[in-house]
Design an enzyme around this catalytic site. Structure first.
Site, PDB file in Angstrom:
ATOM      1  N   LYS A  69     -29.109  21.057  24.672  1.00 20.17           N
ATOM      2  CA  LYS A  69     -28.387  21.981  23.760  1.00 20.17           C
ATOM      3  C   LYS A  69     -26.978  21.570  23.433  1.00 20.17           C
ATOM      4  O   LYS A  69     -26.462  20.631  24.197  1.00 20.17           O
ATOM      5  CB  LYS A  69     -28.545  23.762  24.478  1.00 20.17           C
ATOM      6  CG  LYS A  69     -29.654  23.960  24.996  1.00 20.17           C
ATOM      7  CD  LYS A  69     -30.886  24.112  24.175  1.00 20.17           C
ATOM      8  CE  LYS A  69     -31.989  24.731  25.074  1.00 20.17           C
ATOM      9  NZ  LYS A  69     -33.240  24.548  24.378  1.00 20.17           N
TER      10      LYS A  69
HETATM   11  C1  LIG Z   1     -34.186  25.467  25.768  1.00 21.02           C
HETATM   12  C2  LIG Z   1     -34.961  26.749  25.413  1.00 21.02           C
HETATM   13  C3  LIG Z   1     -35.290  27.469  26.409  1.00 21.02           C
HETATM   14  C4  LIG Z   1     -35.195  27.501  27.826  1.00 21.02           C
HETATM   15  O1  LIG Z   1     -33.834  27.207  28.108  1.00 21.02           O
HETATM   16  P1  LIG Z   1     -33.627  26.429  29.628  1.00 21.02           P
HETATM   17  O2  LIG Z   1     -32.282  26.586  29.849  1.00 21.02           O
HETATM   18  O3  LIG Z   1     -34.254  25.178  29.709  1.00 21.02           O
HETATM   19  O4  LIG Z   1     -34.418  27.295  30.455  1.00 21.02           O
HETATM   20  C5  LIG Z   1     -35.902  28.935  25.835  1.00 21.02           C
HETATM   21  N1  LIG Z   1     -36.143  29.000  24.598  1.00 21.02           N
HETATM   22  C6  LIG Z   1     -35.781  28.086  23.653  1.00 21.02           C
HETATM   23  C7  LIG Z   1     -36.157  28.461  22.290  1.00 21.02           C
HETATM   24  C8  LIG Z   1     -35.377  26.822  23.914  1.00 21.02           C
HETATM   25  O5  LIG Z   1     -35.085  25.917  23.098  1.00 21.02           O
END
Ligand SMILES: *Cc1c(COP(=O)(O)O)cnc(C)c1O
Length: 374
Positions: free
Chosen positions: A180
């Site tokens: 992210k």
């Molecule tokens: C990355 C992501 C998650 C999960 O986040 P983590 O921090 O990896 O657990 C949930 N929903 C979406 C749409 C994502 O892109």
């Protein structure tokens, strides 16, 4: 090899980690508290609650809202699988709905068709960072008498009609996974306008404790904590909080750079009959968390073959956002509504390299290869 994504860390993050390591640091310590405060201020939100990941944040949010066995939550199938998994973790049942092919965001009509008397919530994903139409889903949730929870995992820094995603939310969850824009290694943040809900979330993230370790240490007296409900260890550490604070200070710079790169791709690829570029409405600021394009029927190559051909050119790509209902873990579950747009996107979408320090000549190589192959 051009990677598909890469986190960006600077010297400031490094010194923040070293300084924290050398200090008396704890999980859920002063740096986490400071990160929460800064994050809430950035969004203009009342409360921010740091957690160990986006997934645990979604799980906690659903549980703190009182969802559990027998309750249904509408989710897009077209999302990272964590979205659906978080509903299962909370003990409830995910019901898949379709997306709009132009934006890859949940379709209002499909979500409405998937409602039942057991529906308690809609889990709205701002997919790949592109804001979904919050007003339309707030109206649907109000009509249906259900709660709207936002999976804003990808959407930090994105804006809808001038407002940051999460800024107006009753409850939204962000992720700080290395994939992210803002990363703490692993980590997540729940934001809410509801102070009572925030207190429940803070307790649940730390085994249902009556008071945080930080508050206990700061009390300056012998305080005995108690454990009122059975919670989890979903804490963020001060090491992550220290990194998050530095990264948060860079967020507008991250977004600006991503928009430059994303719009550069779109300018170069628009007009190619085999490629559908992201569709960004004029009232949206898209953070370009993920640059996904879709091959149309005019493409000369299928998606998987295209990924292999890119790789031979030294360019990493990824399949587009996944269709959760097609994964082995969900395949056996019956579908309530058809998911044609989800299945098209699952077959034809591809993610192109985009990261903060992507060099123009590398991006040009991706563009040239795409234009030649598709
Ligand atoms: C990355 C992501 C998650 C999960 O986040 P983590 O921090 O990896 O657990 C949930 N929903 C979406 C749409 C994502 O892109």
């Amino acid at each position: 090899m051009i990677p598909v994504s890469r986190p960006w860390f600077g010297a400031e993050e490094e010194s923040a980690v070293v300084a924290t390591l050398r200090s008396r640091w704890v999980a859920e310590g002063p740096r986490v508290a400071e990160f929460e405060k800064a994050f809430a201020a950035y969004l203009g939100q009342a409360q921010a609650i740091a957690v160990s990941s986006g997934t645990t944040g979604l799980h906690l949010a659903l549980q703190a809202l009182g969802l559990g066995p027998g309750d249904e939550v509408i989710v897009p199938s077209l999302s990272f699988i964590a979205t659906a998994n978080s509903v299962v973790h909370a003990g409830a049942t995910p019901v898949f709905a379709d997306v709009d092919l132009a934006t890859y965001n949940l379709s209002v009509a499909s979500a409405e068709a998937a409602l039942s008397s057991r529906t308690r919530a809609i889990l709205l994903v701002h997919q790949a960072g592109l804001p979904a139409d919050l007003d339309a889903f707030l109206a649907l949730a109000a009509r249906a008498g259900v709660t709207l929870v936002e999976d804003a995992a990808c959407a930090i820094g994105s804006r809808l009609r001038g407002r940051l995603v999460g800024g107006d939310s009753a409850i939204a969850v962000f992720s700080f996974h290395p994939r992210k824009l803002l990363t703490t290694g692993e980590g997540g943040m729940i934001v809410t306008s509801d102070a009572t809900l925030a207190a429940r979330l803070r307790s649940l993230r730390n085994h249902g404790v009556s008071m945080s370790a930080y508050d206990r240490h700061a009390a300056g007296a012998a305080v005995i904590e108690s454990y009122g409900t059975i919670g989890y260890n979903f804490r963020m550490t001060d090491l992550q909080g220290a990194v998050g604070l530095v990264q948060l200070g860079r967020i507008e710079d991250f977004v600006t750079r991503r928009i430059e790169l994303g719009e550069r791709y779109t300018r170069a690829l628009t007009g190619h009959p085999g490629i559908a570029v992201p569709s960004v409405a004029p009232d949206v600021r898209f953070n370009y968390q993920t640059y996904q394009v879709r091959l149309t029927e005019k493409s000369r190559i299928a998606r998987d073959a295209l990924m292999r051909a890119f790789l031979e050119e030294g360019i990493s790509t990824r399949r587009g956002i996944m269709a959760s209902h097609r994964e082995p873990s969900y395949r056996e579950r019956p579908l309530r509504v058809p998911l044609p747009a989800t299945e098209t996107a699952d077959r034809d979408a591809i993610v192109l390299p985009l990261y903060h320090d992507l060099e123009p000549h590398d991006q040009d190589r991706v563009i040239k290869t795409a234009l030649e192959l598709v």
